[in-house]
Design a protein around this motif. Structure first.
Motif: not given
Length: 221
Positions: A81-86
């Motif tokens: 799971y990739v989140d944040g400033a993307v």
């Protein structure tokens, strides 16, 4: 008298063709029969050889097995799971041996204001891991009891704190270590000498197994 008989015999032979053209024809027929028989014998021998060779090729040795090509094993995959400033936060399935950078690429790359200074882009990912990309000025995440930072890949956590060289202020950056505990660690180190193993920290008053479990992986000697 004998001469008369001889002449009579020759006349009879000539009359009935015993020594004439009929005799030559009989000889030719005999030769033809012999020739045809010889050719038939040779042809039969050749047919026998061909049949024998075909049988040899058709027969397979006893116990012979036919090797079959095994199907290729599917390439292993993992989900992160990739989140944040993307550009496109979300859950992504990656194959092979992906790194943190591969997860960021799958999420469309970094968005404006992203700060990857705290991330190890070459770190290997694990199945079910979460990768958080902070923005500039965002506070660093606090590590949990397992030593991994909340929302950041474990490999991105700061380097362990050395118990023998860290100041009281640096020790207070550890989870669960306040001013009093940090001062006690420094005083114990001065009184009893340097720590020889991270577990020696439990000799300090106020640090038991439960608190040490929160620090394990974040400290070193």
């Amino acid at each position: 008298m004998a001469q008369v008989r001889a002449r009579g015999a020759r006349r009879l032979a000539g009359r009935y063709g015993i020594l004439g053209r009929p005799a030559v024809a009989v000889a030719l027929v005999a030769l033809l029969v012999v020739g045809v028989g010889a050719l038939a014998w040779v042809a039969a021998g050749q047919r026998g050889l061909v049949v024998e060779r075909v049988d040899e090729v058709a027969e397979e040795p006893a116990g012979a097995t036919v090797e079959s090509e095994e199907p290729a094993e599917p390439e292993p995959t993992l989900v992160v799971y990739v989140d944040g400033a993307v550009a496109a936060p979300g859950v992504y399935e990656l194959s092979g041996a992906p790194r943190v950078n591969d997860a960021l690429v799958a999420a469309g790359g970094l968005s404006e204001g992203a700060d990857v200074s705290s991330l190890n882009l070459a770190a290997a990912l694990r199945d079910g891991e979460k990768v958080h990309v902070p923005v500039e000025g965002e506070a660093a995440p606090v590590a949990d009891a397992t030593g991994s930072a909340d929302g950041v890949a474990e490999s991105a956590v700061a380097a362990p704190v050395n118990l023998n060289t860290a100041s009281a202020e640096e020790l207070q950056e550890l989870p669960g270590v306040g001013e009093a505990t940090a001062r006690a660690i420094v005083e114990d180190r001065a009184a009893h000498g340097p720590f020889t193993a991270p577990e020696d920290l439990m000799r300090v008053s106020g640090i038991g197994e439960k608190k040490y479990a929160k620090l394990e992986g974040r400290i070193c000697v």
